[in-house]
Design a protein around this motif. Structure first.
Motif, PDB file in Angstrom:
ATOM      1  N   VAL A   1      52.410  86.031  69.048  1.00  0.00           N
ATOM      2  CA  VAL A   1      51.718  86.414  67.814  1.00  0.00           C
ATOM      3  C   VAL A   1      50.301  85.857  67.743  1.00  0.00           C
ATOM      4  O   VAL A   1      49.960  84.886  68.423  1.00  0.00           O
ATOM      5  N   TYR A   2      49.539  86.481  66.874  1.00  0.00           N
ATOM      6  CA  TYR A   2      48.182  86.058  66.548  1.00  0.00           C
ATOM      7  C   TYR A   2      48.095  86.094  65.028  1.00  0.00           C
ATOM      8  O   TYR A   2      48.556  87.055  64.403  1.00  0.00           O
ATOM      9  N   ALA A   3      47.516  85.062  64.426  1.00  0.00           N
ATOM     10  CA  ALA A   3      47.408  85.000  62.960  1.00  0.00           C
ATOM     11  C   ALA A   3      45.971  84.692  62.571  1.00  0.00           C
ATOM     12  O   ALA A   3      45.308  83.865  63.208  1.00  0.00           O
ATOM     13  N   PHE A   4      45.516  85.341  61.504  1.00  0.00           N
ATOM     14  CA  PHE A   4      44.137  85.177  61.048  1.00  0.00           C
ATOM     15  C   PHE A   4      44.057  85.399  59.542  1.00  0.00           C
ATOM     16  O   PHE A   4      44.953  86.003  58.946  1.00  0.00           O
ATOM     17  N   THR A   5      42.977  84.918  58.940  1.00  0.00           N
ATOM     18  CA  THR A   5      42.820  85.081  57.501  1.00  0.00           C
ATOM     19  C   THR A   5      42.488  86.531  57.166  1.00  0.00           C
ATOM     20  O   THR A   5      41.738  87.202  57.886  1.00  0.00           O
ATOM     21  N   ASP A   6      43.064  87.012  56.073  1.00  0.00           N
ATOM     22  CA  ASP A   6      42.812  88.370  55.597  1.00  0.00           C
ATOM     23  C   ASP A   6      41.382  88.456  55.082  1.00  0.00           C
ATOM     24  O   ASP A   6      40.904  87.543  54.396  1.00  0.00           O
ATOM     25  N   ILE A   7      40.681  89.552  55.391  1.00  0.00           N
ATOM     26  CA  ILE A   7      39.289  89.686  54.946  1.00  0.00           C
ATOM     27  C   ILE A   7      39.178  90.055  53.465  1.00  0.00           C
ATOM     28  O   ILE A   7      38.106  89.969  52.887  1.00  0.00           O
ATOM     29  N   ASP A   8      40.295  90.461  52.864  1.00  0.00           N
ATOM     30  CA  ASP A   8      40.320  90.781  51.430  1.00  0.00           C
ATOM     31  C   ASP A   8      41.504  90.033  50.807  1.00  0.00           C
ATOM     32  O   ASP A   8      42.504  90.641  50.426  1.00  0.00           O
ATOM     33  N   PRO A   9      41.397  88.700  50.701  1.00  0.00           N
ATOM     34  CA  PRO A   9      42.550  87.896  50.281  1.00  0.00           C
ATOM     35  C   PRO A   9      43.015  88.195  48.859  1.00  0.00           C
ATOM     36  O   PRO A   9      42.214  88.400  47.952  1.00  0.00           O
ATOM     37  N   LYS A  10      44.339  88.201  48.690  1.00  0.00           N
ATOM     38  CA  LYS A  10      44.976  88.424  47.390  1.00  0.00           C
ATOM     39  C   LYS A  10      45.546  87.143  46.809  1.00  0.00           C
ATOM     40  O   LYS A  10      46.170  87.159  45.758  1.00  0.00           O
ATOM     41  N   ALA A  11      45.327  86.026  47.500  1.00  0.00           N
ATOM     42  CA  ALA A  11      45.771  84.698  47.064  1.00  0.00           C
ATOM     43  C   ALA A  11      44.870  83.681  47.761  1.00  0.00           C
ATOM     44  O   ALA A  11      44.193  84.024  48.734  1.00  0.00           O
ATOM     45  N   PRO A  12      44.858  82.437  47.272  1.00  0.00           N
ATOM     46  CA  PRO A  12      44.036  81.416  47.935  1.00  0.00           C
ATOM     47  C   PRO A  12      44.341  81.272  49.429  1.00  0.00           C
ATOM     48  O   PRO A  12      43.441  81.015  50.226  1.00  0.00           O
ATOM     49  N   VAL A  13      45.604  81.428  49.796  1.00  0.00           N
ATOM     50  CA  VAL A  13      45.986  81.489  51.206  1.00  0.00           C
ATOM     51  C   VAL A  13      46.534  82.894  51.449  1.00  0.00           C
ATOM     52  O   VAL A  13      47.495  83.305  50.804  1.00  0.00           O
ATOM     53  N   HIS A  14      45.876  83.633  52.317  1.00  0.00           N
ATOM     54  CA  HIS A  14      46.342  84.977  52.675  1.00  0.00           C
ATOM     55  C   HIS A  14      46.076  85.160  54.165  1.00  0.00           C
ATOM     56  O   HIS A  14      44.949  85.379  54.598  1.00  0.00           O
ATOM     57  N   ILE A  15      47.142  85.033  54.939  1.00  0.00           N
ATOM     58  CA  ILE A  15      47.080  85.092  56.393  1.00  0.00           C
ATOM     59  C   ILE A  15      47.858  86.312  56.872  1.00  0.00           C
ATOM     60  O   ILE A  15      48.926  86.623  56.341  1.00  0.00           O
ATOM     61  N   LEU A  16      47.323  87.001  57.869  1.00  0.00           N
ATOM     62  CA  LEU A  16      48.039  88.091  58.520  1.00  0.00           C
ATOM     63  C   LEU A  16      48.572  87.579  59.850  1.00  0.00           C
ATOM     64  O   LEU A  16      47.831  86.983  60.632  1.00  0.00           O
ATOM     65  N   ILE A  17      49.851  87.821  60.080  1.00  0.00           N
ATOM     66  CA  ILE A  17      50.510  87.412  61.314  1.00  0.00           C
ATOM     67  C   ILE A  17      50.928  88.689  62.032  1.00  0.00           C
ATOM     68  O   ILE A  17      51.686  89.491  61.472  1.00  0.00           O
ATOM     69  N   ILE A  18      50.398  88.879  63.231  1.00  0.00           N
ATOM     70  CA  ILE A  18      50.629  90.137  63.944  1.00  0.00           C
ATOM     71  C   ILE A  18      51.237  89.878  65.323  1.00  0.00           C
ATOM     72  O   ILE A  18      50.892  88.909  65.987  1.00  0.00           O
ATOM     73  N   PRO A  19      52.140  90.762  65.747  1.00  0.00           N
ATOM     74  CA  PRO A  19      52.672  90.627  67.099  1.00  0.00           C
ATOM     75  C   PRO A  19      51.627  91.062  68.120  1.00  0.00           C
ATOM     76  O   PRO A  19      50.821  91.959  67.858  1.00  0.00           O
ATOM     77  N   LYS A  20      51.638  90.431  69.272  1.00  0.00           N
ATOM     78  CA  LYS A  20      50.709  90.812  70.332  1.00  0.00           C
ATOM     79  C   LYS A  20      51.121  92.123  70.996  1.00  0.00           C
ATOM     80  O   LYS A  20      50.306  92.760  71.654  1.00  0.00           O
ATOM     81  N   LYS A  21      52.349  92.534  70.799  1.00  0.00           N
ATOM     82  CA  LYS A  21      52.793  93.853  71.255  1.00  0.00           C
ATOM     83  C   LYS A  21      52.480  94.849  70.146  1.00  0.00           C
ATOM     84  O   LYS A  21      52.773  94.605  68.979  1.00  0.00           O
TER      85      LYS A  21
END
Length: 114
Positions: free
Chosen positions: A25-45
């Motif tokens: 996986v790869y995780a990064f901050t959302d560019i349009d956050p809906k909360a103080p912490v908003h991270i997207l976690i995506i599979p590399k596949k």
């Protein structure tokens, strides 16, 4: 998949604010956050949505959940609580056709979500 926004983020072709990465996986901050912490976690596949997950793909789902646990602890939101969300399809709010898990926290999250 070369025309996929998230695949291009994984390869570094498109910059992101990385918060976590492992072999699955790869995780990064959302560019349009809906909360103080908003991270997207995506599979590399590349998987279009949760509907494409097959028996051989569950190691990616497992890695996504484990990454969410680690990130929540690192961001200091594990004790107070957080939300994990898979949006699926247009009516489910999915805007990028690559499976992704939203990790939201850092404030009280209303229910229903909207």
């Amino acid at each position: 998949m070369e025309d996929c926004l998230f695949c291009r983020i994984i390869t570094g072709e498109i910059p992101s604010n990385k918060v976590y990465e492992d072999e699955f996986v790869y995780a990064f901050t959302d560019i349009d956050p809906k909360a103080p912490v908003h991270i997207l976690i995506i599979p590399k596949k590349h998987l279009k949505s949760i509907l494409e997950v097959k028996d051989g793909d569950f190691e990616y789902i497992d890695a996504m959940i484990k990454a969410a646990q680690k990130i929540a602890a690192e961001k200091g939101i594990a004790a107070d609580g957080f939300r994990l969300v898979f949006n699926t399809g247009e009516n489910g709010g999915q805007t990028v056709p690559h499976l992704h898990l939203h990790l939201l926290g850092g404030r009280y999250l209303e229910w229903p979500p909207g």
